[in-house]
Design a protein around this motif. Structure first.
Motif, PDB file in Angstrom:
ATOM      1  N   PRO A   1       0.828  -1.208   0.000  1.00 23.87           N
ATOM      2  CA  PRO A   1       0.000   0.000   0.000  1.00 23.87           C
ATOM      3  C   PRO A   1       0.861   1.256   0.000  1.00 23.87           C
ATOM      4  O   PRO A   1       1.851   1.338   0.722  1.00 23.87           O
ATOM      5  CB  PRO A   1      -0.769  -0.107   1.324  1.00 23.87           C
ATOM      6  N   HIS A   2       0.488   2.194  -0.835  1.00 25.11           N
ATOM      7  CA  HIS A   2       1.200   3.466  -0.921  1.00 25.11           C
ATOM      8  C   HIS A   2       0.286   4.466  -1.598  1.00 25.11           C
ATOM      9  O   HIS A   2      -0.712   4.088  -2.211  1.00 25.11           O
ATOM     10  CB  HIS A   2       2.482   3.314  -1.767  1.00 25.11           C
ATOM     11  N   ALA A   3       0.624   5.736  -1.473  1.00 29.24           N
ATOM     12  CA  ALA A   3      -0.023   6.749  -2.310  1.00 29.24           C
ATOM     13  C   ALA A   3       1.095   7.303  -3.175  1.00 29.24           C
ATOM     14  O   ALA A   3       2.267   7.210  -2.814  1.00 29.24           O
ATOM     15  CB  ALA A   3      -0.640   7.825  -1.435  1.00 29.24           C
ATOM     16  N   ASP A   4       0.778   7.843  -4.332  1.00 31.97           N
ATOM     17  CA  ASP A   4       1.833   8.337  -5.211  1.00 31.97           C
ATOM     18  C   ASP A   4       2.278   9.740  -4.765  1.00 31.97           C
ATOM     19  O   ASP A   4       1.476  10.527  -4.282  1.00 31.97           O
ATOM     20  CB  ASP A   4       1.350   8.363  -6.663  1.00 31.97           C
ATOM     21  N   GLY A   5       3.564  10.027  -4.971  1.00 31.07           N
ATOM     22  CA  GLY A   5       4.084  11.337  -4.577  1.00 31.07           C
ATOM     23  C   GLY A   5       3.898  12.401  -5.642  1.00 31.07           C
ATOM     24  O   GLY A   5       4.545  13.439  -5.618  1.00 31.07           O
TER      25      GLY A   5
ATOM     26  N   VAL B   1      -4.694   5.782  -1.278  1.00 29.32           N
ATOM     27  CA  VAL B   1      -3.789   4.678  -0.967  1.00 29.32           C
ATOM     28  C   VAL B   1      -4.208   3.515  -1.857  1.00 29.32           C
ATOM     29  O   VAL B   1      -5.390   3.209  -1.996  1.00 29.32           O
ATOM     30  CB  VAL B   1      -3.882   4.295   0.525  1.00 29.32           C
ATOM     31  N   HIS B   2      -3.227   2.917  -2.527  1.00 34.34           N
ATOM     32  CA  HIS B   2      -3.537   1.796  -3.409  1.00 34.34           C
ATOM     33  C   HIS B   2      -2.471   0.729  -3.291  1.00 34.34           C
ATOM     34  O   HIS B   2      -1.395   0.958  -2.720  1.00 34.34           O
ATOM     35  CB  HIS B   2      -3.725   2.288  -4.854  1.00 34.34           C
ATOM     36  N   ARG B   3      -2.758  -0.458  -3.805  1.00 39.09           N
ATOM     37  CA  ARG B   3      -1.810  -1.569  -3.749  1.00 39.09           C
ATOM     38  C   ARG B   3      -2.089  -2.463  -4.942  1.00 39.09           C
ATOM     39  O   ARG B   3      -3.084  -2.279  -5.651  1.00 39.09           O
ATOM     40  CB  ARG B   3      -1.978  -2.345  -2.437  1.00 39.09           C
TER      41      ARG B   3
END
Ligand code: OGA
Ligand code: NI
Length: 353
Positions: free
Chosen positions: A229-233, A286-288
């Motif tokens: 899981p992360h969000a893009d910068g 947030v996506h994965r």
């Protein structure tokens, strides 16, 4: 941005692990139980935005409706399917094909473009920064496409032959869409059209990075993630998915949803810098990525960010008594992103007031 990274070890390509037909995935790819991996969670009812309606300069009821749909989807789940974007199906097939062909090359050939341990660019996978790090089941080819003087052409594959030309052309087309969308988003929030475009600084120095992602089949999709899981910068991210293999999931209201595949649509999401510029009105989702046992998946994510020297911050008009300033102004957010990414920390928290 790479200068701030400590030296790292590069793990084996995931493609090689998958080919070794290991029934058992190495331990450092196994997520903890808290990851709550659900390969078949519900499908997201994701809005499609007709970009041809946004591009007309004269207000019309159809354009107003599309703008309000845009605002609604970006403030609820942070993404949408871009349709009628003006990029032909044939050309998108070519774009998909250059990534596929690259990952299909023999390993020695791909290694010529290998990422050096202290860099983020080139062919490779996760930087290993700590012993306990859980790795993503993916190999990548990560290339800066702008600003021109930062391009490392030695990392651009000579094969397939049309790689350079197709990637450059694709980025040119996305650059036009990026500008169109930044203006449309501003209008949808009742702001002056150039509110976000202006924060990009010198246009020729805008940062554009292409990341070709390759997800081999994985023997344990319930234990392993393609991308954690992360969000893009970014300000905006454009994702071209395989036409027929799902994998992307988005967190919405605390629940994971599968992002449906719409052939030849481009998934657009806002990133952390759009959340900052809009003072939190838009949500950087947030996506994965989940894996599957059967089929490989190729995607191409293109990241648009302002010139790293340009200062970004919440647009004044979106700072109000009811919505006080949420984020500090900042420069080189991408640098901050990489300092936090592998530790699973959100860089947004660092600039939050
Ligand atoms: C990314 C990303 C999603 C995908 O590269 O940041 O989220 O489906 N990719 O490959
Ligand atoms: Ni992403």
């Amino acid at each position: 941005m790479a200068e701030s990274l400590p030296p790292t070890k590069s793990p084996k390509p995931v493609q090689q692990l998958a080919a070794e037909a290991c029934k058992q995935v190495p331990e450092n790819y196994i997520q903890s139980k808290d990851a709550d991996i659900q390969p078949s969670c519900p499908l997201l009812d994701l809005a499609s935005i007709d970009l041809s309606l946004l591009s007309s300069s004269t207000p019309s009821p159809a354009r107003e409706k599309e703008l309000s749909k845009l605002r609604s989807t970006l403030s609820s789940c942070g993404c949408f399917q871009a349709i009628n974007h003006g990029i032909s199906d044939d050309f998108l097939d070519k774009v998909g094909e250059i990534g596929k062909s690259f990952f299909a090359l023999p390993m020695e050939e791909k290694q010529k473009y290998g990422r050096s341990p202290d860099d983020t660019e080139g062919y490779g996978n996760d930087s290993v920064l700590s012993e306990h790090q859980i790795l993503d089941w993916t190999d990548r080819l990560y290339l800066t496409v702008s600003p021109e003087e930062q391009i490392k052409y030695n990392l651009w594959p000579a094969n397939p032959e049309n790689f350079r030309e197709v990637l450059k052309e694709y980025i040119k087309k996305l650059t036009a869409l990026n500008e169109l969308l930044l203006k449309a988003i501003a209008l949808s929030l009742n702001l002056e059209e150039n509110s976000f475009v202006n924060q990009f600084g010198d246009r020729d120095r805008a940062s554009k990075v292409a990341r070709f992602n390759f997800y081999p089949p994985c023997p344990s999709p319930d234990l392993v993630l393609g991308v954690k899981p992360h969000a893009d910068g970014t300000v905006l991210t454009f994702l071209l998915q395989n036409k027929d293999v799902e994998g992307l999931q988005v967190l919405k209201d605390g629940q994971w949803f599968r992002v449906p595949i719409v052939p030849y649509a481009i998934v657009v999401n806002v990133g952390d810098q759009a959340e900052i510029m809009t003072n939190g009105v838009l949500k950087s989702p947030v996506h994965r990525v989940v894996t599957n046992t059967e089929r490989e998946r190729n995607t191409l994510a293109v990241f648009f960010c302002p010139d790293s020297n340009s200062e970004i911050g919440p647009v004044e008009k979106l700072i109000t008594e009811e919505r006080p300033r949420l984020y500090r102004n900042t420069r080189n957010f991408v640098g901050l992103f990489f300092q936090n990414y592998q530790q699973g920390k959100r860089p947004l928290d660092v600039v939050r007031i």
